[in-house]
Design a protein around this motif. Sequence first.
Motif, PDB file in Angstrom:
ATOM      1  N   GLN A 106      -6.855  -0.666   0.250  1.00 52.19           N
ATOM      2  CA  GLN A 106      -6.071  -1.411  -0.543  1.00 52.19           C
ATOM      3  C   GLN A 106      -4.521  -1.775   0.085  1.00 52.19           C
ATOM      4  N   VAL A 107      -4.098  -0.654   0.997  1.00 53.52           N
ATOM      5  CA  VAL A 107      -2.897  -0.872   1.784  1.00 53.52           C
ATOM      6  C   VAL A 107      -2.768  -1.639   2.982  1.00 53.52           C
ATOM      7  N   LYS A 108      -3.839  -1.577   3.695  1.00 53.40           N
ATOM      8  CA  LYS A 108      -3.856  -2.224   5.230  1.00 53.40           C
ATOM      9  C   LYS A 108      -3.678  -3.697   5.159  1.00 53.40           C
ATOM     10  N   ASP A 109      -3.891  -4.352   4.145  1.00 50.20           N
ATOM     11  CA  ASP A 109      -4.005  -5.684   4.034  1.00 50.20           C
ATOM     12  C   ASP A 109      -2.613  -6.086   3.445  1.00 50.20           C
ATOM     13  N   LEU A 110      -1.815  -5.239   3.112  1.00 45.97           N
ATOM     14  CA  LEU A 110      -0.589  -5.875   2.614  1.00 45.97           C
ATOM     15  C   LEU A 110       0.232  -6.656   3.237  1.00 45.97           C
ATOM     16  N   TRP A 111       0.019  -6.814   4.495  1.00 43.55           N
ATOM     17  CA  TRP A 111       0.817  -8.262   5.394  1.00 43.55           C
ATOM     18  C   TRP A 111       0.464  -9.446   4.952  1.00 43.55           C
ATOM     19  N   LYS A 112      -0.677  -9.449   4.259  1.00 44.15           N
ATOM     20  CA  LYS A 112      -1.049 -10.849   3.758  1.00 44.15           C
ATOM     21  C   LYS A 112      -0.182 -11.491   2.731  1.00 44.15           C
ATOM     22  N   LEU A 113       0.611 -10.255   1.999  1.00 44.70           N
ATOM     23  CA  LEU A 113       1.476 -10.941   0.932  1.00 44.70           C
ATOM     24  C   LEU A 113       2.538 -12.046   1.617  1.00 44.70           C
TER      25      LEU A 113
ATOM     26  N   LYS B  61      -5.353 -16.755  -0.465  1.00 41.80           N
ATOM     27  CA  LYS B  61      -4.555 -16.244   0.273  1.00 41.80           C
ATOM     28  C   LYS B  61      -4.766 -14.615   0.792  1.00 41.80           C
ATOM     29  N   LEU B  62      -5.073 -14.017  -0.194  1.00 40.25           N
ATOM     30  CA  LEU B  62      -5.191 -12.614  -0.204  1.00 40.25           C
ATOM     31  C   LEU B  62      -6.605 -12.032   0.279  1.00 40.25           C
ATOM     32  N   GLU B  63      -7.443 -13.046   0.356  1.00 40.57           N
ATOM     33  CA  GLU B  63      -8.727 -12.884   0.654  1.00 40.57           C
ATOM     34  C   GLU B  63      -9.610 -12.081  -0.175  1.00 40.57           C
ATOM     35  N   ARG B  64      -9.240 -12.199  -1.569  1.00 41.03           N
ATOM     36  CA  ARG B  64      -9.890 -11.250  -2.536  1.00 41.03           C
ATOM     37  C   ARG B  64     -10.746 -12.275  -3.215  1.00 41.03           C
TER      38      ARG B  64
ATOM     39  N   ALA C  30      -4.450  -7.734  -8.581  1.00 39.02           N
ATOM     40  CA  ALA C  30      -3.489  -6.961  -9.303  1.00 39.02           C
ATOM     41  C   ALA C  30      -3.168  -5.632  -8.409  1.00 39.02           C
ATOM     42  N   VAL C  31      -4.106  -4.955  -7.769  1.00 38.62           N
ATOM     43  CA  VAL C  31      -3.974  -3.594  -7.273  1.00 38.62           C
ATOM     44  C   VAL C  31      -3.082  -3.923  -6.211  1.00 38.62           C
ATOM     45  N   PRO C  32      -2.999  -4.503  -5.234  1.00 42.72           N
ATOM     46  CA  PRO C  32      -1.781  -4.819  -4.239  1.00 42.72           C
ATOM     47  C   PRO C  32      -0.409  -5.125  -4.759  1.00 42.72           C
ATOM     48  N   ALA C  33      -0.557  -5.983  -5.874  1.00 44.77           N
ATOM     49  CA  ALA C  33       0.692  -6.041  -6.564  1.00 44.77           C
ATOM     50  C   ALA C  33       1.223  -5.080  -6.968  1.00 44.77           C
ATOM     51  N   VAL C  34       0.711  -3.919  -7.602  1.00 38.84           N
ATOM     52  CA  VAL C  34       1.231  -2.791  -8.061  1.00 38.84           C
ATOM     53  C   VAL C  34       1.599  -1.786  -6.757  1.00 38.84           C
TER      54      VAL C  34
ATOM     55  N   HIS D  71       4.752  -3.419  -5.143  1.00 36.64           N
ATOM     56  CA  HIS D  71       5.899  -3.949  -6.142  1.00 36.64           C
ATOM     57  C   HIS D  71       7.282  -4.193  -5.325  1.00 36.64           C
ATOM     58  N   GLU D  72       7.831  -3.136  -4.611  1.00 37.60           N
ATOM     59  CA  GLU D  72       9.051  -3.119  -3.999  1.00 37.60           C
ATOM     60  C   GLU D  72       9.200  -4.215  -3.095  1.00 37.60           C
ATOM     61  N   LYS D  73       8.014  -4.686  -2.138  1.00 34.59           N
ATOM     62  CA  LYS D  73       7.913  -5.619  -1.197  1.00 34.59           C
ATOM     63  C   LYS D  73       8.226  -7.183  -1.775  1.00 34.59           C
TER      64      LYS D  73
END
Length: 107
Positions: free
Chosen positions: A21-28, A68-71, A78-82, A85-87
């Motif tokens: 769940q964390v490695k793809d956060l760059w897609k944000l 865009k998040l390829e989900r 919602a999981v990466p949103a949580v 959050h700070e980003k």
Amino acid sequence: MTERSDAGGHACAYRRMGTHQVKDLWKLKRLTGREREVLLVVGTGAGNRELGIAERTVKAHIARIVEKLERQTRLQVAVPAVLAHEKLCADPRCGYREWAFRYGLDH
């Protein structure tokens, strides 16, 4: 862990399911400002009507976010949103920042 929950030699559910769940956060970074706002609200568990905009518009935003998040689902975004959050949150007075710092969750 039980034998069943340790299937495949991995006790970690993320590893067992082949997700991270964390490695793809760059897609944000692909999201527009409005999509980030919608994603933050989705991360709270709020429904479409709670966003204060037309349900059709919410669905369109969520469809673009999912793409865009390829989900595949709203829950999967919602999981990466949580987690991020700070980003995503542009509010400098956001209570999450203080809470995350207090509990060692700040990145």
